[in-house]
Write a protein that holds these residues in place. Structure first.
Motif, PDB file in Angstrom:
ATOM      1  N   ASP A 165       1.402  -1.229  -0.061  1.00 18.48           N
ATOM      2  CA  ASP A 165      -0.262  -0.191  -0.068  1.00 18.48           C
ATOM      3  C   ASP A 165       1.009   1.303  -0.233  1.00 18.48           C
ATOM      4  N   ASN A 166       0.449   2.687   0.684  1.00 17.42           N
ATOM      5  CA  ASN A 166       1.278   3.674   0.150  1.00 17.42           C
ATOM      6  C   ASN A 166       1.792   3.949   1.699  1.00 17.42           C
ATOM      7  N   SER A 167       1.762   3.013   2.650  1.00 17.99           N
ATOM      8  CA  SER A 167       2.067   3.415   3.616  1.00 17.99           C
ATOM      9  C   SER A 167       3.528   3.633   3.694  1.00 17.99           C
ATOM     10  N   TYR A 168       4.053   4.080   4.797  1.00 17.71           N
ATOM     11  CA  TYR A 168       5.632   4.266   4.866  1.00 17.71           C
ATOM     12  C   TYR A 168       6.575   3.287   5.221  1.00 17.71           C
ATOM     13  N   VAL A 169       7.535   3.419   4.891  1.00 16.39           N
ATOM     14  CA  VAL A 169       9.278   2.068   5.039  1.00 16.39           C
ATOM     15  C   VAL A 169      10.197   2.366   6.214  1.00 16.39           C
ATOM     16  N   ILE A 170       9.440   1.464   7.084  1.00 18.21           N
ATOM     17  CA  ILE A 170      10.885   2.477   8.305  1.00 18.21           C
ATOM     18  C   ILE A 170      11.401   1.603   7.838  1.00 18.21           C
ATOM     19  N   ASP A 171      12.977   2.012   7.724  1.00 19.44           N
ATOM     20  CA  ASP A 171      14.612   1.792   7.879  1.00 19.44           C
ATOM     21  C   ASP A 171      14.607   1.910   9.335  1.00 19.44           C
ATOM     22  N   LEU A 172      15.020   0.834  10.224  1.00 20.23           N
ATOM     23  CA  LEU A 172      15.032   0.512  11.288  1.00 20.23           C
ATOM     24  C   LEU A 172      16.532   0.661  11.813  1.00 20.23           C
ATOM     25  N   THR A 173      17.219   0.528  10.364  1.00 18.94           N
ATOM     26  CA  THR A 173      19.021   0.707  10.296  1.00 18.94           C
ATOM     27  C   THR A 173      19.411   2.600  11.214  1.00 18.94           C
ATOM     28  N   LYS A 174      17.885   3.187  10.393  1.00 15.22           N
ATOM     29  CA  LYS A 174      17.421   4.822  10.111  1.00 15.22           C
ATOM     30  C   LYS A 174      17.668   5.067  11.196  1.00 15.22           C
ATOM     31  N   MET A 175      16.897   3.970  12.506  1.00 13.23           N
ATOM     32  CA  MET A 175      16.268   4.731  13.718  1.00 13.23           C
ATOM     33  C   MET A 175      17.342   4.449  15.272  1.00 13.23           C
ATOM     34  N   ARG A 176      18.743   3.988  14.457  1.00 16.81           N
ATOM     35  CA  ARG A 176      19.460   3.464  15.598  1.00 16.81           C
ATOM     36  C   ARG A 176      20.481   4.648  16.195  1.00 16.81           C
ATOM     37  N   GLY A 177      20.791   4.282  16.831  1.00 16.51           N
ATOM     38  CA  GLY A 177      21.384   5.825  17.331  1.00 16.51           C
ATOM     39  C   GLY A 177      21.231   7.214  18.025  1.00 16.51           C
ATOM     40  N   ARG A 178      20.147   7.315  17.933  1.00 16.51           N
ATOM     41  CA  ARG A 178      18.854   8.755  17.520  1.00 16.51           C
ATOM     42  C   ARG A 178      18.526   9.154  18.821  1.00 16.51           C
ATOM     43  N   TYR A 179      19.103   8.533  20.066  1.00 16.23           N
ATOM     44  CA  TYR A 179      18.875   8.015  21.249  1.00 16.23           C
ATOM     45  C   TYR A 179      17.159   8.789  21.848  1.00 16.23           C
ATOM     46  N   ILE A 180      16.781   7.285  20.403  1.00 14.87           N
ATOM     47  CA  ILE A 180      15.492   7.049  21.289  1.00 14.87           C
ATOM     48  C   ILE A 180      15.303   5.516  22.153  1.00 14.87           C
TER      49      ILE A 180
END
Length: 364
Positions: A165-180
């Protein structure tokens, strides 16, 4: 501080592909009541913030009674703040029809990251509504204060899964190291909890009520206990009124209809009548056995809310039986046996062909 995280509630979903109109209407009301019960549970537990990570609603046209009830739920739980990040299904005019937004309802934008500091807790909730058109650089625009406890809300599909579908694709590698500290996700309808990196965790709470047989098992939401040092504990809570079960029953070539009925009854002994059940027949069956799923269903139904039987068996062909058979049937089997194709396809062709031959002889 306690926080409730839910997603993919899909209120007012049609659900009429399998269910009768009456059953579908009942399920729609049950889904609304489960949402109500979850908020009452959260209030009883002292939850202060409710994270809705997308797809609160299912489609554009939502009944006014449903929109009014959701608004009333938010207004009547003023002790909790609601953080509503819209997903790819949230295209209704729910917000536009409000005279004014409730003071405890907080929204997010497609254009930028929006942050809400929680008073006295050193916690910040940040989110952005993204779809397939989002810029590839959108994650680089996420800037978080490492001294804060950071909750980030997103709705989208993990890049490890196919997207349809038109949902956003989340690349978890880009979420790491961001103080989440806690990545509050939505879009996948099954519960998932895992480490994001050395600092944080991620969670898909799944949907609150299953709608189809791709949503089997326990469904619910998550309650977090979080403080100035991060997530202390979490608990998955299921208040769903019904569950969906897909139960596989393996057959053997020696099984006849009576033994199939017995096997199906055995596996259904532990299935609650209030639930939605699909029995899938697997394994290999004798070539001469014709499986009638409707007949098996009638013989084994225990007045389940919904019940169906599917035949996914493969046919076992004993070629030696036809080696010296000079009839049309034997000639047909030997001809198919010599074809250059996989055995499953051969078996299916032989099964259909022999049935046609037998029916033709009866007509004659």
């Amino acid at each position: 501080m306690k926080i409730m995280h839910c997603a993919d509630i899909h209120l007012d979903s049609k659900m009429e592909s399998r269910l009768t109109c009456e059953q579908a209407a009942k399920r729609r009301e049950e889904m609304l009541m489960t949402f109500h019960d979850s908020l009452d549970y959260a209030a009883e537990q002292g939850v202060r913030a409710v994270l809705i990570s997308g797809d609160l609603f299912d489609k554009r046209h939502i009944r006014k009674t449903v929109k009014d009830k959701v608004e009333q739920e938010i207004v009547s739980h003023r002790e909790m703040d609601f953080y509503y990040l819209r997903g790819n299904h949230d295209i209704t005019d729910f917000l536009d029809e409000m005279d004014e937004l409730p003071g405890n309802l907080h929204l997010f934008s497609k254009d930028k990251w929006t942050s809400y500091p929680l008073p006295d807790d050193n916690i910040v909730i940040t989110g952005r509504e993204l779809d397939a058109k989002a810029s590839p650089d959108v994650m680089s625009e996420l800037v978080l204060d490492q001294s804060k406890v950071n909750i980030v809300m997103l709705h989208g599909m993990d890049s490890e899964y196919p997207v349809h579908d038109n949902s956003y694709v989340i690349d978890l590698t880009k979420m790491r190291g961001r103080y989440i500290d806690y990545l509050a996700l939505g879009h996948i309808h099954s519960y998932r909890w895992e480490k994001l990196d050395e600092r944080g965790v991620l969670c898909y709470p799944g949907c609150m009520e299953g709608r189809g047989f791709d949503e089997c098992g326990k469904k619910g939401f998550v309650v977090l206990d979080i403080d100035k040092d991060g997530v202390k504990s979490h608990k998955f809570i299921s208040l769903a009124r019904r569950e969906l079960h897909e139960i596989k029953v393996e057959l053997a070539p020696e099984d006849d209809l009576d033994s199939i009925i017995s096997k199906v009854k055995d596996v259904l002994n532990y299935s609650p009548e209030k639930d939605l059940i699909r029995v899938v027949l697997t394994g290999r069956k004798n070539m001469d056995l014709e499986i009638d799923c409707d007949w098996i269903k009638d013989k084994t139904d225990r007045n389940f809310f919904y019940y169906e039987v599917r035949d996914d068996t493969k046919t076992k062909i004993n070629y030696e039986t036809f080696a010296n058979d000079r009839s049309l049937k034997g000639t047909f089997v030997r001809t198919v046996q010599g074809l250059d194709m996989d055995e499953e396809r051969k078996a299916r062709i032989i099964e259909i062909g022999i049935r046609a031959i037998m029916e033709g002889s009866l007509i004659e």
